[in-house]
Design an enzyme around this catalytic site. Structure first.
Site, PDB file in Angstrom:
ATOM      1  NE  ARG A 164      -3.654  -2.542   0.084  1.00 41.76           N
ATOM      2  CZ  ARG A 164      -3.023  -3.700  -0.383  1.00 41.76           C
ATOM      3  NH1 ARG A 164      -2.016  -3.614  -1.231  1.00 41.76           N
ATOM      4  NH2 ARG A 164      -3.885  -4.887  -0.493  1.00 41.76           N
ATOM      5  CB  SER A 241      -8.464  -1.654   4.520  1.00 40.73           C
ATOM      6  OG  SER A 241      -9.025  -2.822   3.984  1.00 40.73           O
ATOM      7  CD  GLU A 337      -5.021   0.174   2.844  1.00 39.98           C
ATOM      8  OE1 GLU A 337      -5.626   0.295   1.901  1.00 39.98           O
ATOM      9  OE2 GLU A 337      -4.705  -0.668   3.680  1.00 39.98           O
TER      10      GLU A 337
END
Length: 341
Positions: A164, A241, A337
């Site tokens: 990510r 997320s 994230e």
């Protein structure tokens, strides 16, 4: 190119947080940056790049210029017997690109269906889901320098792709705007389905001949699974997320496993262990918890949601409470994230 003042970013973030930018502009060609830089007032302000805001959490108004790339062309630039290469503008919706690929029966993007956001954000975040990541198909990333408009191209190996993250999220954040990407996809006869993600693989157990599986079939199953697992941002504002799944070394994993025999995990190639953050959050009894209009999704514990009218700081405060609870119980820090601005 139209410069707008005191512009609401409400429709440009999937958390549905209503903040404003002093100025906002969408660009679709290299010369637009040079034109903007000739304006002394605009040139003196901080500039910030956004896509569709599907991984951003705004916490306050921005006193500066917000830029978004609206270039939205898709072109086949090369093909051979096995592969096809596409250049795709940063302004294209990611899910639209995935649909385009499966409609042409090409392999490579089907596992990344229904991920919100723009194509330009895909390499920045190195988006991933269900056993696939953007870095698996991206061959080149074309960028524009927001200070001088200069074009620069990055090959895959130069992008520093990670879990990510990428060079565009780190060293070049708000310095280089992704303008377009090149992806290599496999033609049907030369590819095969990526069923490494167990729930996806299980969904095809009824099909004996795996050679009959098409990209569209995988696409449809991914969409079905994702709708079941992740709340719709149009209904409950969210960015998917909120936290990365933490990775711990072998010694600490053994210690955690002794304390939690049912600890789910995935062993990495380097001997470390990735642990599902959602499981940890659930063990802290936080699934479904809410403070005012900020909540931990009752559908998926890894998703923080805006139940209606929550401010960015309220969502951040809830995320910090989740971090503290998990750290207290497991001694593990959950890294966001989502980019908090």
């Amino acid at each position: 190119m139209h410069i707008q003042a005191n512009y609401s970013l409400l429709k440009h973030n999937t958390f549905h947080v209503d903040v404003s930018s002093q100025y906002y502009v969408e660009i679709n060609k290299q010369s637009d940056i040079l034109t903007l830089r000739t304006d002394v007032k605009l040139a003196s302000l901080p500039w910030r790049i956004i896509g569709d805001g599907s991984n951003l959490l705004f916490t306050h108004d921005f006193q500066g210029l917000t830029l978004r790339c609206s270039y939205n062309k898709i072109r086949v630039v090369k093909e051979d017997n096995e592969n096809v290469w596409l250049t795709v503008g940063a302004g294209v919706k990611w899910h639209d690109l995935v649909k385009y690929s499966v409609e042409n029966n090409w392999w490579g993007l089907e596992n990344l269906a229904l991920i919100p956001g723009s194509v330009g954000a895909a390499p920045v975040q190195n988006i991933g889901a269900y056993g696939a990541e953007a870095q698996d198909v991206i061959t080149r990333v074309q960028t524009l320098n927001v200070f001088d408009g200069q074009h620069r191209e990055f090959r895959n190996a130069e992008c520093n792709f990670g879990y990510r993250t990428s060079i565009f999220k780190q060293e070049y954040i708000n310095r280089l705007m992704v303008f377009r990407i090149t992806v290599r996809l496999r033609k049907f006869a030369s590819g095969k389905p990526n069923l490494s993600y167990e729930p996806l693989r299980d969904s095809f157990r009824d099909i004996i001949n795996k050679d009959s599986i098409t990209p569209k079939m995988v696409f449809d199953r991914v969409v079905e699974i994702r709708k079941q697992r992740v709340p719709d941002p149009a209904v409950e504002g969210n960015a998917g997320s909120f936290f990365k799944n933490p990775v711990v070394d072998a010694d600490y994993f053994k210690q955690l496993q002794e304390q939690n025999p049912d600890l789910p995990h995935h062993k990495m190639l380097d001997g470390t262990y990735k642990i599902p953050a959602a499981w940890m959050i659930e063990q802290c009894d936080l699934k479904g918890k809410h403070i005012g209009a900020a909540g931990v999704s009752a559908q998926h514990a890894l998703v923080i949601v805006n139940l209606g009218g929550a401010k960015g700081n309220e969502l951040v405060e809830l995320s910090q409470q989740v971090q503290e609870a998990v750290n207290h119980k497991f001694g593990v820090y959950l890294e966001p994230e989502v980019i908090i601005l």
